[in-house]
Scaffold this motif. Structure first.
Motif, PDB file in Angstrom:
ATOM      1  N   ARG A 137      34.031  57.588 120.609  1.00 36.22           N
ATOM      2  CA  ARG A 137      33.083  56.669 121.605  1.00 36.22           C
ATOM      3  C   ARG A 137      32.553  57.670 122.438  1.00 36.22           C
ATOM      4  O   ARG A 137      33.245  58.396 123.009  1.00 36.22           O
ATOM      5  N   ARG A 190      24.531  45.234 118.213  1.00 32.40           N
ATOM      6  CA  ARG A 190      24.664  45.704 119.575  1.00 32.40           C
ATOM      7  C   ARG A 190      25.204  44.689 120.530  1.00 32.40           C
ATOM      8  O   ARG A 190      26.039  44.977 121.468  1.00 32.40           O
ATOM      9  N   GLU A 249      26.678  51.104 119.818  1.00 32.33           N
ATOM     10  CA  GLU A 249      27.071  51.078 121.303  1.00 32.33           C
ATOM     11  C   GLU A 249      26.211  51.506 122.174  1.00 32.33           C
ATOM     12  O   GLU A 249      25.886  50.993 123.521  1.00 32.33           O
ATOM     13  N   ARG A 259      29.209  53.233 114.687  1.00 29.59           N
ATOM     14  CA  ARG A 259      29.888  52.439 115.937  1.00 29.59           C
ATOM     15  C   ARG A 259      29.333  53.051 117.100  1.00 29.59           C
ATOM     16  O   ARG A 259      28.963  52.054 118.062  1.00 29.59           O
ATOM     17  N   SER A 260      29.598  54.263 117.216  1.00 27.42           N
ATOM     18  CA  SER A 260      28.992  54.869 118.735  1.00 27.42           C
ATOM     19  C   SER A 260      27.601  54.644 118.885  1.00 27.42           C
ATOM     20  O   SER A 260      26.963  54.388 120.083  1.00 27.42           O
ATOM     21  N   ASP A 289      36.286  46.989 117.752  1.00 33.82           N
ATOM     22  CA  ASP A 289      36.066  48.037 116.811  1.00 33.82           C
ATOM     23  C   ASP A 289      36.763  47.529 115.529  1.00 33.82           C
ATOM     24  O   ASP A 289      36.440  47.906 114.221  1.00 33.82           O
ATOM     25  N   ARG A 309      23.175  49.452 123.203  1.00 31.78           N
ATOM     26  CA  ARG A 309      23.512  48.126 123.778  1.00 31.78           C
ATOM     27  C   ARG A 309      22.854  48.227 125.053  1.00 31.78           C
ATOM     28  O   ARG A 309      22.789  48.949 125.908  1.00 31.78           O
TER      29      ARG A 309
END
Length: 178
Positions: free
Chosen positions: A67, A103, A165, A161-162, A126, A168
């Motif tokens: 992250r 998002r 995010e 995933r990072s 997560d 977003r």
């Protein structure tokens, strides 16, 4: 005269009955073949180089270990656009895509005031992301998203995933009307 009317009446009904039967048969055949057709195309792993990422522990962490990592975000962008954009939108802009806008996952966690609650919310988000990607989505017997388990590994999944995010948008506040 009555016999002639009966013949005409049955003649008018039979083409409709035949048409309805044919349409029903075609619809049933299409619905039966849909899950097989949806499952026919297996996903391909994205072509990305994970050597620039920091090493992460083997297995699946409870929370995204990459992250906020800039290299992971860039790698995630490339992997996302290769593997996910077809359904979730290029650069994660899922606002007009057939699949959900990713998002939004975990977007409300930042509103939690208690740090422990916020961390738990992030870990739950997560977990949901990881579970959904690895296991896919099947609803009413129709595969909406293929499972990616065995196709992508932890560094690629957490990089995606990072990236998601990082795309977003901050929550929009409603304007009060007076």
């Amino acid at each position: 005269m009555q016999t002639q009317n009966a013949v005409l009446s049955s003649f008018r009904r039979e083409p409709r009955t035949g048409l309805v039967t044919t349409l029903c048969a075609a619809l049933c055949a299409a619905l039966c073949c849909l899950p097989a057709a949806a499952q026919a195309e297996r996903p391909q792993p994205p072509n990305v180089d994970t050597s620039t990422l920091p090493p992460i522990a083997p297995g699946w962490a409870d929370s995204n270990p990459l992250r906020g990592n800039a290299a992971a975000i860039e790698l995630g962008r490339s992997a996302f656009n290769q593997a996910c954009a077809r359904c979730h939108g290029v650069d994660a802009d899922g606002s007009r895509s057939p699949a959900p806008d990713l998002r939004r996952i975990g977007g409300l966690c930042n509103r939690a005031k208690d740090p422990a609650l916020k961390q738990r919310c992030i870990e739950d988000s997560d977990y949901f992301f990881r579970y959904s990607v690895l296991n896919g989505k099947i609803k009413l017997g129709v595969e909406h998203m293929p499972p990616w388990e065995g196709i992508i590994d932890a560094p690629v999944l957490w990089s995606i995933r990072s990236f998601v995010e990082s795309m977003r948008r901050p929550p929009q506040r409603r304007q009060e009307t007076k």
